[in-house]
Design an enzyme around this catalytic site. Structure first.
Site, PDB file in Angstrom:
ATOM      1  N   SER A 162       0.823  -1.210   0.000  1.00 24.71           N
ATOM      2  CA  SER A 162       0.000   0.000   0.000  1.00 24.71           C
ATOM      3  C   SER A 162       0.858   1.260   0.000  1.00 24.71           C
ATOM      4  O   SER A 162       1.895   1.316   0.660  1.00 24.71           O
ATOM      5  CB  SER A 162      -0.879  -0.012   1.252  1.00 24.71           C
ATOM      6  OG  SER A 162      -1.385   1.279   1.488  1.00 24.71           O
ATOM      7  N   HIS A 217      -6.612   2.249   7.625  1.00 29.65           N
ATOM      8  CA  HIS A 217      -6.777   3.534   6.952  1.00 29.65           C
ATOM      9  C   HIS A 217      -7.933   3.402   5.974  1.00 29.65           C
ATOM     10  O   HIS A 217      -7.991   2.448   5.212  1.00 29.65           O
ATOM     11  CB  HIS A 217      -5.491   3.896   6.194  1.00 29.65           C
ATOM     12  CG  HIS A 217      -5.627   5.120   5.340  1.00 29.65           C
ATOM     13  ND1 HIS A 217      -6.110   6.308   5.826  1.00 29.65           N
ATOM     14  CD2 HIS A 217      -5.354   5.342   4.026  1.00 29.65           C
ATOM     15  CE1 HIS A 217      -6.118   7.211   4.857  1.00 29.65           C
ATOM     16  NE2 HIS A 217      -5.670   6.652   3.756  1.00 29.65           N
ATOM     17  N   HIS A 268     -11.033   5.916   3.584  1.00 29.25           N
ATOM     18  CA  HIS A 268     -11.580   7.225   3.212  1.00 29.25           C
ATOM     19  C   HIS A 268     -13.090   7.167   3.434  1.00 29.25           C
ATOM     20  O   HIS A 268     -13.873   7.632   2.597  1.00 29.25           O
ATOM     21  CB  HIS A 268     -11.269   7.548   1.742  1.00 29.25           C
ATOM     22  CG  HIS A 268      -9.835   7.897   1.485  1.00 29.25           C
ATOM     23  ND1 HIS A 268      -9.443   9.024   0.820  1.00 29.25           N
ATOM     24  CD2 HIS A 268      -8.692   7.270   1.836  1.00 29.25           C
ATOM     25  CE1 HIS A 268      -8.119   9.064   0.746  1.00 29.25           C
ATOM     26  NE2 HIS A 268      -7.642   7.999   1.349  1.00 29.25           N
ATOM     27  N   ASP A 309     -18.569   5.926  24.901  1.00 31.31           N
ATOM     28  CA  ASP A 309     -18.292   4.512  25.151  1.00 31.31           C
ATOM     29  C   ASP A 309     -16.943   4.098  24.565  1.00 31.31           C
ATOM     30  O   ASP A 309     -16.408   3.043  24.918  1.00 31.31           O
ATOM     31  CB  ASP A 309     -19.386   3.628  24.531  1.00 31.31           C
ATOM     32  CG  ASP A 309     -20.626   3.552  25.414  1.00 31.31           C
ATOM     33  OD1 ASP A 309     -20.509   3.793  26.626  1.00 31.31           O
ATOM     34  OD2 ASP A 309     -21.708   3.237  24.892  1.00 31.31           O
ATOM     35  N   HIS A 348      -7.170  15.014   4.582  1.00 33.85           N
ATOM     36  CA  HIS A 348      -6.948  13.679   4.063  1.00 33.85           C
ATOM     37  C   HIS A 348      -8.077  12.732   4.513  1.00 33.85           C
ATOM     38  O   HIS A 348      -9.164  12.780   3.946  1.00 33.85           O
ATOM     39  CB  HIS A 348      -5.550  13.204   4.509  1.00 33.85           C
ATOM     40  CG  HIS A 348      -5.127  11.906   3.936  1.00 33.85           C
ATOM     41  ND1 HIS A 348      -3.891  11.365   4.184  1.00 33.85           N
ATOM     42  CD2 HIS A 348      -5.760  11.017   3.157  1.00 33.85           C
ATOM     43  CE1 HIS A 348      -3.802  10.208   3.550  1.00 33.85           C
ATOM     44  NE2 HIS A 348      -4.913   9.971   2.922  1.00 33.85           N
ATOM     45  N   TYR A 379     -18.902  -3.724  31.292  1.00 33.22           N
ATOM     46  CA  TYR A 379     -19.486  -3.919  29.969  1.00 33.22           C
ATOM     47  C   TYR A 379     -18.769  -5.084  29.280  1.00 33.22           C
ATOM     48  O   TYR A 379     -17.563  -5.221  29.359  1.00 33.22           O
ATOM     49  CB  TYR A 379     -19.345  -2.645  29.142  1.00 33.22           C
ATOM     50  CG  TYR A 379     -19.990  -2.727  27.784  1.00 33.22           C
ATOM     51  CD1 TYR A 379     -21.321  -2.367  27.592  1.00 33.22           C
ATOM     52  CD2 TYR A 379     -19.262  -3.186  26.695  1.00 33.22           C
ATOM     53  CE1 TYR A 379     -21.910  -2.445  26.346  1.00 33.22           C
ATOM     54  CE2 TYR A 379     -19.852  -3.266  25.437  1.00 33.22           C
ATOM     55  CZ  TYR A 379     -21.169  -2.898  25.270  1.00 33.22           C
ATOM     56  OH  TYR A 379     -21.752  -2.973  24.016  1.00 33.22           O
TER      57      TYR A 379
END
Lengths: 234, 234, 234, 234
Positions: A75, A96, A98, A121, A172, A230
Site C-alpha cells: 500500500s 486507513h 476514506h 463509550d 486527508h 461492559y
C-alpha cells in the site's frame, strides 16, 4: 508455508471486513497487522480491488517499510503505518480508510465533538484532527511525514494512543488502530458512525452542547479500568 | 428445557430483528421480553455480536436485575429495563438502540416535533427527550437512574406509556417499548424513520409548522379507540 | 377463479415493488389497479406486511369503496383512491407511499422546485403540494376528502393529471398514478429521487435557479408529442 | 458473429456496472465504448431497463450517431457521446449518469471544490460545471450541442480531457470518460463519492478551505508521471 502466514491471514481477513462494513469504495483503504517479535507487519498490496484480493498477495514489510516477503508493491500508505508501529509499541493493527463522514470531517479540518454516549463509550475526548502538513513535510517523504503528523498531534495534545484509537488527518482521511486488526477495523466503523451522528446533531441543534464531564467519565469507566462491567470480560 | 424458554426465544428473535432493520452497529442495542407471572425478563447478553448470538445465551433476570438463569453477563442496560418493567405494568417488551437519527436528536437534546401523519399514526405528541441526568444521578447507580430519568420525564409531562411508546434520553439514545417485543422493535424502526423525516423537514423548511391539532386527532383515532378502522383488527 | 384475477395479480405485483424500491417501511404504502369496464379496483388490504402479502388477500372494491370481493379490510386510504379514479378517467393505477424525502417535502408544505433535467424528463412543473385540509374536511370523511384535496389542487392550478402524475398532500405524504400500476410505481420512485436531489441542490446552493423554460420544454418534448425520440416507441 | 462483438460486450459489461455501483435509477444512464479503427462506438439502447438488457441489444453507431448495427434505437444521449469521441481522440469509453450527489451539484450549477486527497488522487482541479446552454443551442440539435457545451468548457478553462476525466453539465447531470469503459465507470463512482464528501465538508465547516497547492501536487504525482508509485504499475 510462510513464517508470516498468521499475520498475512489476519491482514487478509481484516481487509475484507472494510467493504462489508461499507467503509471503502474500490481500493480506498488498507489494514495492517504487526508481528512485534519478528519486527514486521503485513499489509494490503497497493491498488488491488478487494474482490480480487487473495491472502498470498498480502505484503510483509519491516519498520522501514522495506519488503520482507511478497511480490506485490505494498500500500502507498505503508510508511505511515511503519511510523505508527515504531512509535506506539502496544498497537497490533492499523486501519486507513476514506470512509465518507470521517473523511468529510478531516476535509473540514475539525475535531469531532463528543456529543453523546455512543462516542463516550469509545473515547473520552473529541476525535482529534491533525492539521494539514507544512509544505516542507509534504515535499519531503510524504507518507512517512503523515505518520509523524499523527504522532506529533498526540504528543502536543497529551493524548494516549491506548485511550484514543483514532485520528483524522486534516485534508486527508482517518486512521484507526487497536490491540489487533479486528479492534482497529471495529474502531474504523465506530468512527464513521460517530462522525455521521455528530454532523446530524449539529444540523438538528447548532447549539448542541458537548457531553458533560460526569457523563463522559461514567461511560468510559463502564468499559475501562477496575470497575468495568461492559462485555463478557475478555 | 428452561421454564423461561418462551421469553428467551422471543427475546432472541426480537434482538435479531435489530440488525435486519438497520438499527444497530455491532452490539449497540438490546431487546428484552418480560414474563409478568414469573416476575422476570429475558435480555441480550452484554457485548455479544448479533451474528454470534444464540437463544441459549439470552439471560433471564428479575426486576432487581439479578440473574435468574444464564451464564453470561446481561446487557449493561439491564437495570434501565428493570425500572421500566417495575413501573409500567402493561408493557411486555423493551428495545434500546443507538439508531443514527434518533440518537442524533437525543444528542441535540430536542423533542422530535410532530410534523406529519407518519408520526401521528403512532403518537399524538412530540417524541419526548428526557434531559441529561444530574451529576448526582450519574455518579450513583447510573443505569438504574436512567430508568428513573425516563419515568420522571413521563410523569412531569403527564404522558401515558401506553400512548407514547418511545423516548429519547438526552445525550444518550432512544428506548422504545410495547405490549410485546415485536411491537417494541416496530416502534424502534418507526422512531428512526420519524426522526429522519423530521430533520429533513426542517432542512427543507426551517419554518415548517407542527401538525395541526385536528389532523393529529384524526390520525390517532384511525388506529385507536372505538372508531378505529386501520389494520385487520387483532 | 375470480373474474378480477387479472387486476388482483397486477395489484399484488405492483405492491411488492414498493419494498424492493425502498419506498416503504412496514405497511406504509399501497397500490391499486382499476378495471374501468367492471367499475372496480383492486387494492392492498390494510395493515398486512409485504412479506406476508398474497395475491388472494388483495381486496376488490367499487368506486364508493364498498367491498366487491375479498375477506380482508381494504387499505385505510381506499376512499382517496376511489375519488381519484372517479374524477380522472384515464388513470389505471395509483400508488401511495410515505417515502422519506417526498414525505419530508409534504411535511414542509412546499412544492418541489424543478431544478434539472431529471425532473423535467417526467414533468414540466414543480411537483405540487396540496395544502393541508381545512378542519371541516378533516372532521368529515377524512380519506374521501383527501381525494378532493388533490382534485381541487389540480383544478386550481390548472394542472393535467396526464401531464403531472404525482402530488404531495401537505402534512401527509405523496400519491402518484399512471396509465397502469407499473407506471404509477415508477413515478413513485422517480418522485422520491427528485425530492432527494432537490433538497441536496438547495443545500449546495441556496440560490439555485429553477430550470429555464427553454430547457424544460426541450426535455419534455423528448418524451412526449409528435417529435418524441426517447425510448423504443411503445 | 458481429465484427463489433468486442465493443458490444464491453459496453454491455460496463453498463451493467452502473446499477451495481448504485449510480442509476431505472434507465437514467448509459455507457459507450469506442472502436477507433472502425470509426464506431457501441452504446446502450434507449429506455431499456438494466435487468432486461442483453449484449445483442447494444447499438453500434458511427461518429455522426448513425446506426451501423442493431435493431434498437440508441440512447437519446448518443450525439453527446459522438461529439466527445470526435474531439477527444484518446478516450475509449464514456459514461453518463444522473447519480444523486453529482446531479445535485450540476443542478446547483457549482464546480465541486477540491477539499481533500480523495479528490486530489484523481484530479487536481475542481470538478468543472459547464454552464447551462444558451436558448439558441437548446432549440437547436440539443444532444449534439450538449457535447459542444462540454468541449467548450474544457477549452475555455484550458483543461485537458486526459487529466480531468469528468464534468457536470449545468442543470443536467455528469459525464465521465477514460482510456476504456471500465475506467470511465470507475470515474463515475469516484465523482459521486467526491460530490457527496464535498457537500458534507461544507455542512461541517462552511469556511472549509480548498486543498493547498503543495498537497494537490503531491497526491497527483503519486499516481501520474515518472515518479508514480501508486498501484501495481500496469
Amino acid at each position: 508455508m510462510s513464517r508470516y502466514q498468521s499475520i498475512k491471514e489476519q491482514a487478509y481477513e481484516a481487509n475484507m471486513q472494510l467493504p462489508k462494513l461499507g467503509l471503502v469504495l474500490f481500493t480506498f483503504g488498507n489494514v495492517s497487522v504487526v508481528d512485534r517479535s519478528a519486527g514486521v507487519f503485513a499489509i494490503k498490496p497497493s491498488g488491488v480491488p478487494y474482490e480480487q484480493l487473495k491472502p498470498d498477495q498480502i505484503v510483509v514489510v519491516d519498520f522501514d517499510a522495506k519488503i520482507v516477503e511478497g511480490s506485490n508493491r505494498p500500500s502507498s500508505d505503508t510508511k505511515t503505518h511503519a511510523v505508527l508501529y515504531r512509535h506506539w509499541e502496544h498497537i497490533g493493527g492499523i486501519v486507513h480508510t476514506h470512509s465518507t463522514y470521517a473523511t468529510a470531517w478531516a476535509q473540514a479540518q475539525r475535531d469531532i465533538p463528543i456529543f453523546g454516549t455512543t462516542h463516550a463509550d469509545h473515547l473520552t475526548t473529541d476525535v482529534p484532527c491533525a492539521p494539514p502538513m507544512s509544505d516542507e513535510m509534504i515535499r519531503g517523504d510524504y507518507e512517512h511525514e503523515t505518520g509523524f503528523q499523527i504522532i506529533n498531534c498526540f504528543r502536543e495534545r497529551k493524548l494516549s494512543c491506548e485511550e484514543v484509537e483514532m485520528v483524522l488527518v486534516g485534508n486527508h482521511a482517518p486512521f484507526t488502530w487497536g490491540r489487533d486488526a479486528a479492534k482497529a477495523v471495529y474502531n474504523a466503523a465506530v468512527l464513521e458512525e460517530v462522525a455521521r451522528m455528530a454532523l446530524l446533531t449539529e444540523q438538528i441543534n447548532p447549539q448542541a452542547p458537548r457531553l458533560k464531564e460526569t457523563l463522559i467519565k461514567k461511560h468510559f469507566e463502564r468499559k475501562h479500568g477496575p470497575g468495568a462491567y461492559y462485555g463478557q470480560g475478555c
